[in-house]
Design an enzyme around this catalytic site. Structure first.
Site, PDB file in Angstrom:
ATOM      1  N   TYR A 206       0.855  -1.201   0.000  1.00 17.42           N
ATOM      2  CA  TYR A 206       0.000   0.000   0.000  1.00 17.42           C
ATOM      3  C   TYR A 206       0.879   1.235   0.000  1.00 17.42           C
ATOM      4  O   TYR A 206       1.838   1.314   0.757  1.00 17.42           O
ATOM      5  CB  TYR A 206      -0.918   0.024   1.219  1.00 17.42           C
ATOM      6  CG  TYR A 206      -2.357  -0.070   0.794  1.00 17.42           C
ATOM      7  CD1 TYR A 206      -2.926   0.968   0.066  1.00 17.42           C
ATOM      8  CD2 TYR A 206      -3.128  -1.189   1.067  1.00 17.42           C
ATOM      9  CE1 TYR A 206      -4.235   0.888  -0.382  1.00 17.42           C
ATOM     10  CE2 TYR A 206      -4.437  -1.280   0.629  1.00 17.42           C
ATOM     11  CZ  TYR A 206      -4.989  -0.234  -0.096  1.00 17.42           C
ATOM     12  OH  TYR A 206      -6.271  -0.325  -0.542  1.00 17.42           O
ATOM     13  N   GLU A 208      -0.526   4.822  -0.607  1.00 21.40           N
ATOM     14  CA  GLU A 208      -1.309   6.029  -0.900  1.00 21.40           C
ATOM     15  C   GLU A 208      -0.446   7.263  -0.728  1.00 21.40           C
ATOM     16  O   GLU A 208       0.338   7.365   0.217  1.00 21.40           O
ATOM     17  CB  GLU A 208      -2.529   6.096   0.035  1.00 21.40           C
ATOM     18  CG  GLU A 208      -3.629   5.152  -0.413  1.00 21.40           C
ATOM     19  CD  GLU A 208      -4.814   5.138   0.541  1.00 21.40           C
ATOM     20  OE1 GLU A 208      -4.765   5.824   1.576  1.00 21.40           O
ATOM     21  OE2 GLU A 208      -5.791   4.427   0.234  1.00 21.40           O
ATOM     22  N   ASP A 352      -5.530  13.536 -25.480  1.00 15.19           N
ATOM     23  CA  ASP A 352      -5.517  12.125 -25.075  1.00 15.19           C
ATOM     24  C   ASP A 352      -4.785  11.334 -26.164  1.00 15.19           C
ATOM     25  O   ASP A 352      -5.343  11.052 -27.214  1.00 15.19           O
ATOM     26  CB  ASP A 352      -6.969  11.662 -24.921  1.00 15.19           C
ATOM     27  CG  ASP A 352      -7.103  10.179 -24.601  1.00 15.19           C
ATOM     28  OD1 ASP A 352      -6.087   9.467 -24.608  1.00 15.19           O
ATOM     29  OD2 ASP A 352      -8.248   9.742 -24.356  1.00 15.19           O
ATOM     30  N   THR A 378      -2.836   5.935 -22.333  1.00 17.28           N
ATOM     31  CA  THR A 378      -2.721   4.589 -21.796  1.00 17.28           C
ATOM     32  C   THR A 378      -1.259   4.187 -21.967  1.00 17.28           C
ATOM     33  O   THR A 378      -0.526   4.815 -22.731  1.00 17.28           O
ATOM     34  CB  THR A 378      -3.602   3.584 -22.559  1.00 17.28           C
ATOM     35  OG1 THR A 378      -3.246   3.645 -23.945  1.00 17.28           O
ATOM     36  CG2 THR A 378      -5.070   3.892 -22.400  1.00 17.28           C
ATOM     37  N   LYS A 381      -1.070   0.405 -25.270  1.00 15.60           N
ATOM     38  CA  LYS A 381      -1.417   0.303 -26.698  1.00 15.60           C
ATOM     39  C   LYS A 381      -0.118   0.343 -27.513  1.00 15.60           C
ATOM     40  O   LYS A 381       0.715  -0.529 -27.331  1.00 15.60           O
ATOM     41  CB  LYS A 381      -2.438   1.371 -27.059  1.00 15.60           C
ATOM     42  CG  LYS A 381      -3.754   1.150 -26.288  1.00 15.60           C
ATOM     43  CD  LYS A 381      -4.838   2.177 -26.559  1.00 15.60           C
ATOM     44  CE  LYS A 381      -6.062   1.889 -25.698  1.00 15.60           C
ATOM     45  NZ  LYS A 381      -7.089   2.933 -25.829  1.00 15.60           N
ATOM     46  N   ARG A 387      -1.009  -2.704 -18.795  1.00 13.89           N
ATOM     47  CA  ARG A 387      -2.323  -2.055 -18.890  1.00 13.89           C
ATOM     48  C   ARG A 387      -2.396  -0.956 -17.839  1.00 13.89           C
ATOM     49  O   ARG A 387      -2.280  -1.228 -16.647  1.00 13.89           O
ATOM     50  CB  ARG A 387      -3.396  -3.113 -18.630  1.00 13.89           C
ATOM     51  CG  ARG A 387      -4.803  -2.722 -18.934  1.00 13.89           C
ATOM     52  CD  ARG A 387      -5.632  -3.956 -19.182  1.00 13.89           C
ATOM     53  NE  ARG A 387      -5.200  -4.560 -20.438  1.00 13.89           N
ATOM     54  CZ  ARG A 387      -5.662  -4.192 -21.648  1.00 13.89           C
ATOM     55  NH1 ARG A 387      -6.592  -3.278 -21.765  1.00 13.89           N
ATOM     56  NH2 ARG A 387      -5.196  -4.743 -22.742  1.00 13.89           N
TER      57      ARG A 387
HETATM   58  C1  LIG Z   1      -8.149   3.223 -25.064  1.00 17.72           C
HETATM   59  C2  LIG Z   1      -8.459   4.629 -24.889  1.00 17.72           C
HETATM   60  C3  LIG Z   1      -8.806   5.144 -23.634  1.00 17.72           C
HETATM   61  C4  LIG Z   1      -9.163   4.287 -22.445  1.00 17.72           C
HETATM   62  O1  LIG Z   1      -8.221   3.492 -21.927  1.00 17.72           O
HETATM   63  P1  LIG Z   1      -8.625   2.362 -20.855  1.00 17.72           P
HETATM   64  O2  LIG Z   1      -7.298   2.014 -20.267  1.00 17.72           O
HETATM   65  O3  LIG Z   1      -9.248   1.266 -21.637  1.00 17.72           O
HETATM   66  O4  LIG Z   1      -9.553   2.953 -19.873  1.00 17.72           O
HETATM   67  C5  LIG Z   1      -8.967   6.506 -23.507  1.00 17.72           C
HETATM   68  N1  LIG Z   1      -8.820   7.307 -24.566  1.00 17.72           N
HETATM   69  C6  LIG Z   1      -8.524   6.847 -25.801  1.00 17.72           C
HETATM   70  C7  LIG Z   1      -8.376   7.803 -26.929  1.00 17.72           C
HETATM   71  C8  LIG Z   1      -8.339   5.491 -25.996  1.00 17.72           C
HETATM   72  O5  LIG Z   1      -8.092   5.037 -27.221  1.00 17.72           O
END
Ligand SMILES: *Cc1c(COP(=O)(O)O)cnc(C)c1O
Length: 567
Positions: A206, A208, A352, A378, A381, A387
Site C-alpha cells: 500500500y 497512498e 488524449d 494509456t 497500446k 495495462r
Molecule cells: C483506449 C483509450 C482510452 C481508455 O483506456 P482504458 O485504459 O481502456 O480505460 C482513452 N482514450 C482513448 C483515446 C483510448 O483510445
C-alpha cells in the site's frame, strides 16, 4: 485412481487394450489421444498426459509409442512429470518405489498388449518408499522449479498447482495469442520484463500518496520505482511533469477533467462515431454524465477534422475543456491550431494520446506535449507497456492533477503496475523502440496500399499512424460480417463505424485494423501484403468452408514463422 493415457499410432492397440483392462479394475481412464489409429506425432499426447498428471487432474499417466523413448522424452519436459520407460513389471515396480515416477512409458514395438497390461498393473500396485529416495526426488524437483521460473511467463507453475482451471485459461489464451494474427489497433504484446514486473511482490504494498509523501510506512523501495517511472516518462515525452498512478486511460481522463472542471461544465471533444473515445463526452460515460459534452466531427468527403470549424464551434460554445485525441482517427492532429483555439476561448487543452503514445515516444509522429496543458495516455497500446494510464503536464498543473488523482479519484496506487510502466518507459528509450515505431508506420502504409489495391475503401483515404479504418461495403460486407469472417481465418480485429456510417453501431460498415502487435512479433511490409491478400481471398471465398480452413492454416503458418514468447 484417475489414469491419463495417450499414445501415437504405434501404441494404439496397447492403448485400446489398457483402457479396457484398467477400467475393468476400477480405474477412471482419461484418454488424451491421439484420436484414432492413424499416423500421429507422439509429443502431443505426451504433453497432454504430462500436463494432466502435473496439474493434478490425473493421479498417474501411461504413454505408448514405438520404442517408448519419444513419449518419455516429451513427457519429461512437463514440469512435475517423472516419466519412466519400463520393459518389464520389475522395472515398473522399482521406478514407482524409488523415483516416485508418475508417468509410465511403454514400447509398442517390444511389448505386446498383454505384457503392457501386466507392466501397468505392477506400476499401479507399487508406491513410493520415501526415505533416502525422497531426498533424491526433491533434488530433481528443486532443479526443475528453478529452471522453469527462468523460462518465463509461459509456464505458470504456481498457478497450475493452485488453480488448474485458471492455469488452463492462461495456457489457452497464450495459445490463442500465439496462433492468431492480432490486428486490434489498441492491443500489443508486452516484453517478458514487463510481464514479470506486473506479477511481482510490489502488488503487496500500500502506498497512498506520492513518493516521499506517503500515508504508509515501508515505501522506500516503491518510492524508488515510482520516481524512476515519473522521471523516465518526463524524459521520454520531453514533459515537465508526470503522474504515473492512473489505473487506466479512462481514469487518467477523469482525473484531467475533474482537475479543471466542475460537474456540469462544458467539454468539447471528437464524437465517438467519428473516431473519438467514450471518455470524450459520450452520454453513457462519466464524461457525458458529469459534464455538458458537445462534439466536433470530421468533414464529409475528406473525413478529416476541419480546425476552422472547430474554432467556430469553440467560440460559439465556449467550453471549459477542449479535448483532442481519438481511438479511430488515422490522421495526425493540428496541435498548434487546437492550442490557439483553446487560448482564444480560455479553455484548457487536454490531449488524449492513448493510441499514438508509442509513435510519439518513438519520435515517428508529432508530439502533443509541447502544445497541450495536459496529455493523458494509456501505457498498453502502441506504447507496449502494462495495462494502465499516464498523465504528463505543464509544471503549473501538476498540483491539481496529483490532488485529483489521489485522493480525488483513486485509492492506493498499483505499485506493481507503476514499476512495470517504468520498465516500459526504459524500453521505449532504447534505439530498438524507435525501429519498432517506424516499422509500425511502414507496416500500416503497406497494408493500406495493399487493401486499396484489393478494392477496399479507407476512411480519409489512408493513414498517418498505426491504424486503418477499412470500409468493407465496396466489397459487399458489413463491418460485423468482416470481423466474423476474419476471425474464421485467424485474424483478430474489431468492427468499427466509419464516419457518416449508415449502419447501426452493432453492425457498422467497417473494421479497424492496427499494425503494432504484428510489428512487435517481427512482421514487416511483406507480411502485411500477404495478410491483405489473405483478407481478399477470405472475402472472395466467404461461403466456401474448405477454402476458409486453408486460409486459416496459412495464417497459423505465418504466426509460427514469427514466434511469440518463445519457450
Ligand atoms: C483506449 C483509450 C482510452 C481508455 O483506456 P482504458 O485504459 O481502456 O480505460 C482513452 N482514450 C482513448 C483515446 C483510448 O483510445
Amino acid at each position: 485412481m484417475i489414469i491419463a493415457i495417450g499414445s501415437d499410432h504405434r501404441g494404439y492397440p496397447h492403448r485400446d487394450r489398457l483402457r479396457v483392462a484398467l477400467a475393468a479394475s476400477g480405474h477412471e481412464v482419461v484418454d488424451c489421444g491421439a484420436p484414432g489409429p492413424g499416423p500421429a506425432d507422439y509429443p502431443h499426447p505426451a504433453f497432454a498426459v504430462g500436463e494432466r498428471v502435473a496439474g493434478g487432474a490425473a493421479d498417474l499417466g501411461i504413454l505408448i509409442c514405438g520404442s517408448g523413448i519419444g513419449v518419455a522424452i516429451a513427457a519429461n519436459k512437463v514440469a512435475g512429470v517423472r516419466a519412466a520407460l519400463c520393459l518389464d513389471p520389475e522395472a515398473a515396480t522399482m521406478t514407482r518405489r524409488h523415483n516416485d515416477s508418475n508417468v509410465l512409458c511403454l514400447s509398442g514395438d517390444r511389448t505386446t498388449p498383454d505384457a503392457a497390461v501386466a507392466i501397468a498393473e505392477a506400476y499401479l500396485a507399487a508406491s513410493f518408499e520415501g526415505g533416502r529416495h525422497a531426498r533424491r526426488v526433491d533434488q530433481i524437483t528443486e532443479y526443475e522449479s528453478k529452471h522453469h521460473q527462468e523460462r518465463g511467463p509461459a509456464m505458470y507453475d504456481a498457478v497450475r498447482q493452485t488453480d488448474p482451471e485458471i492455469a488452463a485459461v492462461l495456457a489457452a489464451e497464450l495459445g490463442r495469442q500465439r496462433s492468431q494474427l492480432e490486428m486490434i489497433a489498441s492491443e500489443n504484446f508486452t516484453s517478458r520484463a514487463v510481464l514479470e514486473t506486473m506479477g511481482s511482490v510490489l502488488t503487496n504494498k500500500y502506498a497512498e500518496g506520492y513518493p516521499g509523501k506517503r500515508y504508509y510506512g515501508g515505501c522506500v523501495h516503491v518510492d524508488e520505482a515510482e520516481t524512476l517511472a515519473k522521471d523516465r516518462a518526463c524524459l521520454l515525452f520531453e514533459a515537465e511533469r508526470a503522474n504515473v498512478q492512473p489505473h487506466s486511460g479512462s481514469t487518467a481522463n477523469l482525473t484531467a477533467y475533474l482537475a479543471f472542471c466542475k460537474p456540469g461544465d462544458k467539454i468539447l471533444g471528437l464524437s465517438l462515431s467519428h473516431g473519438g473515445h467514450l471518455t470524450h463526452g459520450h452520454p453513457v460515460n462519466f464524461s457525458g454524465l458529469f459534464f455538458e459534452a458537445i462534439h466536433y466531427e470530421v468533414e464529409r468527403g475528406s473525413e478529416t477534422i476541419d480546425y476552422d470549424r472547430m474554432r467556430d464551434q469553440a467560440k460559439r460554445e465556449r467550453p471549459r475543456l477542449l479535448v483532442g485525441g481519438a481511438s479511430a482517427y488515422p490522421r495526425t492532429w493540428d496541435y498548434a491550431a487546437m492550442r490557439s483555439i483553446a487560448d482564444e476561448v480560455g479553455a484548457i487543452f487536454v490531449f488524449d494520446m492513448a493510441h499514438i503514445a508509442g509513435l510519439v515516444a518513438g519520435k515517428v509522429h508529432p508530439s502533443p506535449v509541447p502544445f497541450a496543458d495536459v496529455v493523458t495516455s494509456t501505457t498498453h497500446k502502441t506504447l507496449r507497456g502494462p495495462r494502465g494510464g499516464l498523465i504528463v503536464c505543464k509544471k503549473d498543473h501538476l498540483k491539481a492533477i496529483n490532488k485529483m488523482n489521489f485522493p480525488g479519484i483513486q485509492g492506493g496506487p498499483l505499485m506493481h503496475m507503476i514499476a512495470a510502466k517504468a520498465v516500459c518507459f526504459h524500453e521505449c528509450l532504447q534505439p530498438a523502440f524507435r525501429t519498432y515505431a517506424q516499422r509500425t508506420l511502414d507496416n500500416a502504409q503497406a497494408l493500406a496500399a495493399a487493401l486499396i489495391a484489393k478494392g477496399f475503401r479507407l476512411a480519409s483515404g489512408g493513414t498517418d499512424n498505426h491504424l486503418l479504418l477499412v470500409n468493407c461495403k465496396p466489397r459487399g460486407l458489413t463491418g460485423k460480417e468482416m470481423e466474423e469472417l476474419l476471425e474464421r481465418v485467424g485474424i483478430t480485429c474489431n468492427k468499427n463505424t466509419v464516419p457518416f456510417d449508415e449502419e447501426s453501431p452493432v453492425v457498422t460498415s467497417g473494421v479497424r485494423l492496427g499494425t503494432p502487435a504484428l510489428t512487435t512479433r517481427g512482421m514487416g511490409p511483406a507480411e502485411m501484403r500477404r495478410i491483405a491478400d489473405l483478407m481478399d481471398r477470405a472475402v472472395a471465398s466467404r461461403t466456401d468452408d474448405a477454402a476458409l480452413a486453408n486460409l486459416r492454416a496459412e495464417s497459423e503458418e505465418l504466426c509460427r514463422a514469427f514466434p511469440l514468447y518463445p519457450e
